[in-house]
Design an enzyme around this catalytic site. Sequence first.
Site, PDB file in Angstrom:
ATOM      1  N   LYS A   1       0.877  -1.175   0.000  1.00 45.14           N
ATOM      2  CA  LYS A   1       0.000   0.000   0.000  1.00 45.14           C
ATOM      3  C   LYS A   1       0.909   1.218   0.000  1.00 45.14           C
ATOM      4  CE  LYS A   1      -4.122   2.023   0.760  1.00 45.14           C
ATOM      5  NZ  LYS A   1      -5.254   1.932  -0.183  1.00 45.14           N
TER       6      LYS A   1
ATOM      7  N   SER B   1      -3.937   7.202   3.576  1.00 47.81           N
ATOM      8  CA  SER B   1      -4.502   8.247   4.413  1.00 47.81           C
ATOM      9  C   SER B   1      -5.445   7.590   5.423  1.00 47.81           C
ATOM     10  CB  SER B   1      -5.281   9.250   3.557  1.00 47.81           C
ATOM     11  OG  SER B   1      -4.448   9.837   2.586  1.00 47.81           O
TER      12      SER B   1
END
Length: 233
Positions: A37, A41
């Site tokens: 990844k 956020s």
Amino acid sequence: MPAYFVTGTDTDAGKTLASAGLLACARRAGLTTLGLKPIASGSEATPEGLRNADALALQAQSVPATDYATTNPFAFAPAIAPHLAARRAGAELRLADLTNWLRPLLAHPRDLTLVEGAGGWRVPLNDEEDLAGLALEMDLPVLLVVGLRLGCLSHARLTAEAVHADGLRLAGWIGSVVDPAFAEDDALYRDNLVTLVRTLPFPCLGVIPRLPAGAPRRMAAAAADYLKLPDAH
């Protein structure tokens, strides 16, 4: 089996569940796996630093095990667009930094490597670059996760057209029920799936129903029951 870039029709389309499910499927077949990844956020502060739930779910499906910094090199606290989250943190996201992180990982490939994007295909990195550029730079085939809800037909087709226009191969798509109400009318639900199969000219790797909330490993295993691995060719 090559590495793939996993994108979605939108935020919360089910990319992580689909990615973790595919990795779990590969593990069942005795394959080595790596879930990545690049940017996350919506991360929480821990004694070890910021940690993102989606990245942790992918890390848990990586065999042999890898550390968090390898899985997720850029983590930000607010659950907002990555370039805005980076700006708030006084950081700058650059495509060159992402390619420098990913290239050595792909130089020693595992049987299945998945690089999960953030949001949809055109999510910005900065004022000039977007995250799709990472797939382009590394020439990664793309897996499209279609969040099954009202509007998914147009979102799926537009995303597929954008990936194709950028010159990358779409290796498969996965449906993920993100709105339970969407599947309540069984006939309409199936008509939508038929339309997706007809209008997306690449293989369907499975459709994940709405799964009960649970531990990431359990949800990945449950998702794997509905998936098949992409054809490397």
